[in-house]
Scaffold this active site. Sequence first.
Site, PDB file in Angstrom:
ATOM      1  N   LEU A  25      18.559  24.737  13.743  1.00 48.54           N
ATOM      2  CA  LEU A  25      17.827  23.558  14.242  1.00 48.54           C
ATOM      3  C   LEU A  25      17.780  23.530  15.773  1.00 48.54           C
ATOM      4  O   LEU A  25      18.735  23.917  16.447  1.00 48.54           O
ATOM      5  CB  LEU A  25      18.495  22.268  13.742  1.00 48.54           C
ATOM      6  CG  LEU A  25      18.571  22.072  12.225  1.00 48.54           C
ATOM      7  CD1 LEU A  25      19.050  20.651  11.897  1.00 48.54           C
ATOM      8  CD2 LEU A  25      17.260  22.361  11.523  1.00 48.54           C
ATOM      9  N   GLY A  28      12.878  20.643  18.352  1.00 49.35           N
ATOM     10  CA  GLY A  28      11.672  20.409  17.544  1.00 49.35           C
ATOM     11  C   GLY A  28      12.050  19.746  16.221  1.00 49.35           C
ATOM     12  O   GLY A  28      11.438  18.754  15.803  1.00 49.35           O
ATOM     13  N   HIS A  29      13.083  20.285  15.566  1.00 46.67           N
ATOM     14  CA  HIS A  29      13.563  19.644  14.327  1.00 46.67           C
ATOM     15  C   HIS A  29      14.125  18.257  14.640  1.00 46.67           C
ATOM     16  O   HIS A  29      13.940  17.318  13.863  1.00 46.67           O
ATOM     17  CB  HIS A  29      14.676  20.474  13.673  1.00 46.67           C
ATOM     18  CG  HIS A  29      14.255  21.864  13.279  1.00 46.67           C
ATOM     19  ND1 HIS A  29      14.681  22.984  13.951  1.00 46.67           N
ATOM     20  CD2 HIS A  29      13.460  22.292  12.278  1.00 46.67           C
ATOM     21  CE1 HIS A  29      14.161  24.055  13.367  1.00 46.67           C
ATOM     22  NE2 HIS A  29      13.422  23.663  12.353  1.00 46.67           N
ATOM     23  N   SER A 188      10.859  27.195  18.584  1.00 44.60           N
ATOM     24  CA  SER A 188      10.911  27.908  17.309  1.00 44.60           C
ATOM     25  C   SER A 188      12.298  28.527  17.163  1.00 44.60           C
ATOM     26  O   SER A 188      12.895  28.969  18.153  1.00 44.60           O
ATOM     27  CB  SER A 188       9.861  29.021  17.311  1.00 44.60           C
ATOM     28  OG  SER A 188      10.148  29.958  16.294  1.00 44.60           O
TER      29      SER A 188
END
Length: 280
Positions: A25, A28-29, A188
């Site tokens: 993670l 973004g998560h 990412s």
Amino acid sequence: MQVIHDPDSLRPFRGCALVPTMGALHEGHGSLIRRARAHGRPVVATVFVNPTQFGPREDFAKYPRTLDADVALAERCGADAVFAPSPDVMYPDGAEAARAQAEAFPLPPAAREPGLEDACRPGHFGGVCQVVARLFDLTMPGISIFGEKDYQQLRVLTQMVALSGGRWGAMRVEPGPTVRESDGLAMSSRNRYLRPEQRDQALGLVRALQMAASAQHPATAESLMSATLAEHGLATDYAVVRDADTLLPVSGFERPTRALIAARLDTVRLIDNLAMPVWR
Ligand code: PAF
């Protein structure tokens, strides 16, 4: 916050806001979990590195597995539980049967028609739909949040739910905007594979998308993207402008469209996308 491995313990979380992930993670998560929090439902993040969505030559074995750090980030961002099932829980009939079931999964149009990830990663969306359907069955969420970074995946899963005949009740899929590093690179889990000297090359994706946004016609946008990716030494899988809903080719910017890129830098495959301005 609870860490759950046994699906029976998910019962109190029915109707939750779900954030499915493969772990590793990052912020973004984190933004998806915070978005889930805003719905006033219990928030469950899932962590499962799904073997059936990886091709034989892809990075399943080396995909980062960082559960302790994932749990800490999920808790910081407001999750009430992390569901981290074992492969046996997800695929009780075993690995071989799981592969066969993924191959046979009835795919929505966005997973078979656009010629994007579906063409570059055959079998990928069978695995994605299979695992997400299983996670939905186990958690029965009220809402499920997926990042726009994986734009085709978002459209595929939105269609899967719409075509499911109410299998998951009134559950809705909600998009979460892409979160970018300070230099613009889309966050990412695979960015950690990039060597420091590859960073500027990787930024070719975001620069290509910015060039596309300045074009007056999709064909011009596509040429500008291809040229920018080549200038950065990136090998292009696709760099196209598509209808934002169907992901099919477009001939103008009168409706919402999306520029979508997949490009390779040695062994690292990067994807990114951007909404194009609408010109009426
Ligand atoms: O986007 C991901 O991380 C995965 O494809 C998902 C949706 C969690 C399914 O394994």
